[in-house]
Design a protein around this motif. Structure first.
Motif, PDB file in Angstrom:
ATOM      1  N   ILE A   1       0.839  -1.200   0.000  1.00 10.83           N
ATOM      2  CA  ILE A   1       0.000   0.000   0.000  1.00 10.83           C
ATOM      3  C   ILE A   1       0.876   1.252   0.000  1.00 10.83           C
ATOM      4  CG2 ILE A   1      -1.668   1.320   1.366  1.00 10.83           C
ATOM      5  CD1 ILE A   1      -2.693  -1.454   2.387  1.00 10.83           C
ATOM      6  N   ILE A   2       1.847   1.278   0.880  1.00  9.92           N
ATOM      7  CA  ILE A   2       2.712   2.461   0.995  1.00  9.92           C
ATOM      8  C   ILE A   2       3.539   2.667  -0.263  1.00  9.92           C
ATOM      9  CG2 ILE A   2       4.710   3.390   2.234  1.00  9.92           C
ATOM     10  CD1 ILE A   2       3.559   2.021   4.763  1.00  9.92           C
ATOM     11  N   ARG A   3       4.150   1.581  -0.780  1.00  7.21           N
ATOM     12  CA  ARG A   3       5.000   1.731  -1.968  1.00  7.21           C
ATOM     13  C   ARG A   3       4.176   2.130  -3.197  1.00  7.21           C
ATOM     14  NH1 ARG A   3      10.078  -0.030  -3.114  1.00  7.21           N
ATOM     15  NH2 ARG A   3      10.328   0.365  -0.894  1.00  7.21           N
ATOM     16  N   ALA A   4       3.012   1.526  -3.386  1.00  8.03           N
ATOM     17  CA  ALA A   4       2.162   1.854  -4.538  1.00  8.03           C
ATOM     18  C   ALA A   4       1.710   3.308  -4.468  1.00  8.03           C
ATOM     19  CB  ALA A   4       0.957   0.921  -4.578  1.00  8.03           C
ATOM     20  N   ARG A   5       1.322   3.730  -3.277  1.00  5.84           N
ATOM     21  CA  ARG A   5       0.852   5.108  -3.090  1.00  5.84           C
ATOM     22  C   ARG A   5       1.985   6.093  -3.352  1.00  5.84           C
ATOM     23  NH1 ARG A   5      -1.823   4.830   2.380  1.00  5.84           N
ATOM     24  NH2 ARG A   5       0.239   5.475   3.113  1.00  5.84           N
ATOM     25  N   ARG A   6       3.172   5.797  -2.818  1.00  3.89           N
ATOM     26  CA  ARG A   6       4.304   6.705  -3.000  1.00  3.89           C
ATOM     27  C   ARG A   6       4.739   6.777  -4.457  1.00  3.89           C
ATOM     28  NH1 ARG A   6       8.106   5.275   2.328  1.00  3.89           N
ATOM     29  NH2 ARG A   6       6.643   6.142   3.875  1.00  3.89           N
ATOM     30  N   ASN A   7       4.776   5.650  -5.127  1.00  2.43           N
ATOM     31  CA  ASN A   7       5.147   5.659  -6.544  1.00  2.43           C
ATOM     32  C   ASN A   7       4.157   6.489  -7.355  1.00  2.43           C
ATOM     33  OD1 ASN A   7       7.255   3.984  -5.915  1.00  2.43           O
ATOM     34  ND2 ASN A   7       6.486   2.199  -7.010  1.00  2.43           N
ATOM     35  N   TYR A   8       2.878   6.331  -7.038  1.00  3.23           N
ATOM     36  CA  TYR A   8       1.830   7.081  -7.750  1.00  3.23           C
ATOM     37  C   TYR A   8       1.990   8.583  -7.513  1.00  3.23           C
ATOM     38  CZ  TYR A   8      -2.798   9.066  -8.639  1.00  3.23           C
ATOM     39  OH  TYR A   8      -3.835   9.848  -9.080  1.00  3.23           O
ATOM     40  N   LEU A   9       2.191   8.961  -6.256  1.00  3.26           N
ATOM     41  CA  LEU A   9       2.309  10.383  -5.930  1.00  3.26           C
ATOM     42  C   LEU A   9       3.595  10.985  -6.495  1.00  3.26           C
ATOM     43  CD1 LEU A   9       1.062  10.262  -2.231  1.00  3.26           C
ATOM     44  CD2 LEU A   9      -0.128  11.287  -4.182  1.00  3.26           C
ATOM     45  N   LEU A  10       4.681  10.221  -6.523  1.00  2.00           N
ATOM     46  CA  LEU A  10       5.937  10.722  -7.081  1.00  2.00           C
ATOM     47  C   LEU A  10       5.801  10.947  -8.580  1.00  2.00           C
ATOM     48  CD1 LEU A  10       8.923  11.443  -6.646  1.00  2.00           C
ATOM     49  CD2 LEU A  10       9.474   9.039  -7.062  1.00  2.00           C
ATOM     50  N   ALA A  11       5.182  10.001  -9.275  1.00  2.92           N
ATOM     51  CA  ALA A  11       4.973  10.156 -10.724  1.00  2.92           C
ATOM     52  C   ALA A  11       4.096  11.375 -11.011  1.00  2.92           C
ATOM     53  CB  ALA A  11       4.332   8.888 -11.289  1.00  2.92           C
ATOM     54  N   LYS A  12       3.083  11.556 -10.191  1.00  3.59           N
ATOM     55  CA  LYS A  12       2.188  12.708 -10.361  1.00  3.59           C
ATOM     56  C   LYS A  12       2.938  14.014 -10.111  1.00  3.59           C
ATOM     57  CE  LYS A  12      -2.111  14.591  -8.440  1.00  3.59           C
ATOM     58  NZ  LYS A  12      -3.150  14.422  -7.388  1.00  3.59           N
ATOM     59  N   TYR A  13       3.804  14.024  -9.091  1.00  3.79           N
ATOM     60  CA  TYR A  13       4.590  15.217  -8.764  1.00  3.79           C
ATOM     61  C   TYR A  13       5.524  15.572  -9.913  1.00  3.79           C
ATOM     62  CZ  TYR A  13       7.757  18.272  -6.093  1.00  3.79           C
ATOM     63  OH  TYR A  13       8.509  19.334  -5.651  1.00  3.79           O
ATOM     64  N   LYS A  14       6.147  14.575 -10.519  1.00  5.09           N
ATOM     65  CA  LYS A  14       7.050  14.822 -11.644  1.00  5.09           C
ATOM     66  C   LYS A  14       6.301  15.392 -12.841  1.00  5.09           C
ATOM     67  CE  LYS A  14      10.561  11.323 -10.542  1.00  5.09           C
ATOM     68  NZ  LYS A  14      11.204  10.054 -10.986  1.00  5.09           N
TER      69      LYS A  14
ATOM     70  N   TYR B   1      16.326  13.849  -8.176  1.00  7.77           N
ATOM     71  CA  TYR B   1      15.501  12.640  -8.041  1.00  7.77           C
ATOM     72  C   TYR B   1      16.382  11.396  -7.885  1.00  7.77           C
ATOM     73  CZ  TYR B   1      11.257  15.227  -9.317  1.00  7.77           C
ATOM     74  OH  TYR B   1      10.207  16.090  -9.344  1.00  7.77           O
ATOM     75  N   ALA B   2      17.514  11.383  -8.586  1.00  6.13           N
ATOM     76  CA  ALA B   2      18.407  10.228  -8.478  1.00  6.13           C
ATOM     77  C   ALA B   2      18.919  10.068  -7.050  1.00  6.13           C
ATOM     78  CB  ALA B   2      19.579  10.379  -9.445  1.00  6.13           C
ATOM     79  N   VAL B   3      19.097  11.191  -6.359  1.00  2.00           N
ATOM     80  CA  VAL B   3      19.616  11.169  -4.986  1.00  2.00           C
ATOM     81  C   VAL B   3      18.510  10.968  -3.958  1.00  2.00           C
ATOM     82  CG1 VAL B   3      20.702  12.604  -3.198  1.00  2.00           C
ATOM     83  CG2 VAL B   3      21.607  12.601  -5.533  1.00  2.00           C
ATOM     84  N   ALA B   4      17.351  11.602  -4.184  1.00  6.54           N
ATOM     85  CA  ALA B   4      16.375  11.735  -3.091  1.00  6.54           C
ATOM     86  C   ALA B   4      14.955  11.328  -3.447  1.00  6.54           C
ATOM     87  CB  ALA B   4      16.388  13.186  -2.602  1.00  6.54           C
ATOM     88  N   SER B   5      14.741  10.541  -4.499  1.00 10.45           N
ATOM     89  CA  SER B   5      13.365  10.216  -4.896  1.00 10.45           C
ATOM     90  C   SER B   5      12.598   9.478  -3.798  1.00 10.45           C
ATOM     91  CB  SER B   5      13.357   9.393  -6.185  1.00 10.45           C
ATOM     92  OG  SER B   5      14.047   8.176  -6.006  1.00 10.45           O
ATOM     93  N   ASP B   6      13.267   8.565  -3.079  1.00 13.79           N
ATOM     94  CA  ASP B   6      12.582   7.833  -1.999  1.00 13.79           C
ATOM     95  C   ASP B   6      12.125   8.775  -0.894  1.00 13.79           C
ATOM     96  OD1 ASP B   6      12.943   5.460  -3.314  1.00 13.79           O
ATOM     97  OD2 ASP B   6      14.598   4.759  -2.069  1.00 13.79           O
TER      98      ASP B   6
END
Length: 699
Positions: A110-123, A214-219
């Protein structure tokens, strides 16, 4: 009730009590299979639940939580238990029902899917480089503060644990020392995480453009976005698609490693009704309670009902620091006791949910395995496996749940044998996603073949920690080369021998080799009985290979037609070695076809055509040189070229001999090319050294 199901209270090596084993285990005859049972922390005789002499086994293994790519730590677990399964099935002849789960509903997913979705949206929102850097710096600073506090808390716990251990009575010191050891290990992990965040902070200070940031701090950015916006993610397909993607990758990776498929695959999302019913029965049996839409397991009442909680790791029960990674909601005001754990979690915004008698929610992590395994196997299981990090809280909680579920049937021992694979360590730490020190399986397969990786694990004790480093990799490659040359030498020795008309009389050398083979077979059997000691088996096979090589060397030196190497004996030796390697999954060949089946990278009509093409091209070149009366050196160059290029591509190793009679061997083209490159590199270095030496004498 069979004798095999009579439970006994046993004392662990450190003095703590544990219920496990059976009366039959204590009376097992000599020659019994011994397995290291984590319930007792010792090797005990293996007795099937269906009784001594039975060949039917039930086995449940914890499969992946499909939230990210698999790394070599996962390979350590799945390949190790694939090897054990193969030995039990193919050598000892057990008929196993092998069940594996896929956790596709879990906090991590849940956490990883949500974070990936929000990061892609932010980009996609096209922020400026300055905006991205400012947000990233805030995210990393927040993570740094959180991790620094976590490390300080862990250090304080170690200080308290040391004081308690020093003041404890003698009979308690063993248990407290184990707890202290684990807490000190946790400090190393937390310190490593803090160091990584500090490294990210320094790198972020040098980063200018968004791609570098993003390469340094995307997580860290994704974590901060989730903290701020996670509740807004309501599309359940986001979570399911994420899990499906990594489940497919898991299957592909297991196939690449040659891991046998399970007999039954269970997905949590497909067993939701069974899980809800399981929780209801535990509540009805008085060992769980409802709280604000969630359901928690009541460890206090579980003990009151005569059960033992924390059989696998009693020394960590109640320690939030040691359970936190496996129980994300360990600290909550909803629980009656800090040792209680969630069976059903009330839904929160930004999470998928299912209907239940307690409202919308989802299962706790531990209940999933208990419910699915009980549905397929029932109230008594022979073997349960997983990585050592699952002992507590996951496997201890599984045991408690199942005993509570089967309470009215008098169940005090749901699993007879718990087998836990040792950690894979890198630079002194467990390889782990949370520590970000992992090498993915796919990355590893770019440097090593699946056979080499399997050899890596076969050469280690299955239940001990192992180090993933240069020493282990060097040993693995040396063993593979030894096996490869052994099979090649056998093939060369029997090639072209007329087994009907050649002298078949045995002499002292044949009798010695035959006796060595028989001794090795007995030793291998003893090693496998002793906790499936595959490393000792490989050492014993290595001794057999050395003896065979000595035998072949003597025969080559004598070159006597009256006492040639005996092909029947050689094939018997090679077939036995192949059988053992096949059982471990190192070779994919039947025992009566000795050697690595893929030595030449494949076989068949296409390969045969390649050999003919190479021969035809070489013949054309030699004829052309002859017609033009070329210098003999050109002919020799053509001979070297067909040896070093054309035949190498076909997986043929052509070796020149002093008597001008070359011999050929089949091998992996990649292996031959790697050797050529190494020789060229060494030769180049030697030339540079000589050239440098000549220059130095001129000054």
């Amino acid at each position: 009730m069979s004798k095999a199901s009579i439970v006994r209270e046993r004392t662990r090596p450190d003095g703590s009590k544990c219920v496990g084993g059976s009366e039959d285990n204590a009376k097992a005859p000599p020659g019994s299979l011994m397995l290291y049972n984590s319930l007792l922390d010792e090797k005990v005789p293996f007795v099937p639940a269906s009784g001594p002499g039975s060949k039917s086994l039930s086995w449940y293994t914890c499969g992946p939580t499909v939230y990210d790519v698999l790394h070599m730590g996962h390979a350590r677990n799945y390949v190790t238990f694939d090897i054990i399964r193969r030995v039990l099935e193919d050598y000892f002849g057990y008929n196993i029902l092998y069940v594996m789960n896929v956790t596709d509903v879990d906090d991590k997913i849940i956490i990883r899917a949500r974070r990936n979705y929000l990061l892609a949206k932010y980009k996609e929102e096209k922020h400026t480089d300055a905006e991205v850097k400012a947000f990233a710096e805030k995210a990393v600073q927040n993570s740094f503060a959180k991790q620094r506090a976590k490390l300080a808390e862990a250090e304080a716990l170690v200080v308290a644990a040391k004081e308690e251990q020093e003041a404890a009575a003698a009979d308690k010191k063993g248990v407290l020392q184990r707890q202290l050891n684990e807490l000190e290990g946790a400090i190393k992990n937390e310190a490593h995480k803090l160091s990584q965040i500090q490294t990210a902070l320094r790198a972020l200070g040098q980063a200018g453009d968004s791609a570098t940031i993003y390469a340094v701090a995307s997580d860290f950015v994704a974590e901060e976005l989730d903290r701020e916006q996670g509740k807004s993610v309501t599309d359940s397909s986001i979570f399911r698609a994420h899990a499906a993607k990594y489940e497919a990758e898991f299957t592909q990776d297991m196939d690449s490693l040659g891991v046998r498929r399970p007999d039954v695959l269970t997905r949590v999302s497909e067993y939701m009704d069974e899980i809800v019913d399981y929780v209801k029965k535990i509540v009805d049996n008085g060992m769980a309670y409802k709280s604000n839409g969630s359901v928690y397991f009541d460890t206090t009442n579980f003990r009151t009902c005569g059960h033992n909680y924390g059989k696998l790791k009693p020394w960590v029960v109640g320690s939030s620091a040691l359970a936190a990674e496996g129980e994300s909601n360990f600290e909550t005001s909803e629980k009656r006791s800090n040792t209680d754990f969630a069976l059903w979690k009330a839904s929160k915004p930004g999470e998928p949910f299912w209907q239940s008698p307690w409202g919308q929610g989802r299962p706790g992590w531990h209940i999933e395995c208990s419910a699915m395994a009980s549905t397929l196997i029932g109230s008594r299981m022979d073997i349960h496996t997983g990585g050592d990090d699952l002992r507590f809280p996951h496997h201890d909680n599984e045991l408690a749940q199942a005993e509570a579920f089967y309470y009215n049937e008098g169940c005090h021992q749901w699993v007879n044998y718990f087998l836990h694979s040792g950690h894979l360590e890198i630079e002194g730490l467990k390889m782990s996603k949370s520590l970000k020190n992992f090498i993915t399986i796919r990355e590893a397969l770019k440097s090593f073949s699946a056979r080499q990786l399997r050899l890596l694990f076969v050469l280690q004790s299955w239940n001990k920690s192992m180090v993933y480093g240069e020493a282990s990799r060097a040993e693995m490659k040396a063993r593979e080369a030894q096996l490869n040359f052994f099979f090649q030498n056998i093939e060369v020795a029997v090639r072209g021998v007329d087994e009907i008309t050649s002298c078949a009389k045995w002499h002292a050398e044949e009798r010695d080799l035959s006796q060595k083979l028989q001794a090795v077979q007995n030793q291998v059997h003893e090693h496998l009985l002793d906790n499936l000691n595959t490393a000792a088996v490989m050492d014993t096979l290595s001794e057999l290979i050395k003896s065979t090589n000595i035998y072949l060397s003597k025969k080559r030196e004598s070159a006597s037609a009256a006492a040639p190497a005996q092909p029947f004996l050689l094939r018997k030796v090679a077939s036995y070695v192949t059988r053992m390697l096949s059982m471990f999954g190192i070779v994919d060949a039947s025992w009566d076809k000795p050697g690595f089946a893929d030595a030449a990278g494949g076989a068949g009509d296409a390969k045969g055509a390649g050999y003919l093409d190479a021969f035809a091209a070489f013949r054309d070149e030699v004829r052309s040189l002859a017609r033009t009366k070329a210098d003999p050196k050109e002919t020799m160059t053509a001979c070297d070229r067909v040896r070093d290029v054309a035949l190498v591509e076909l997986g043929v190793r052509l070796e020149d001999r002093p008597d001008c009679k070359a011999i050929w061997k089949l091998d992996d083209p990649a292996v031959i090319k790697a050797e050529q490159q190494e020789r060229a590199k060494t030769a180049s270095a030697a030339r540079s050294f000589i050239h440098g030496g000549v220059q130095s004498t001129e000054y």
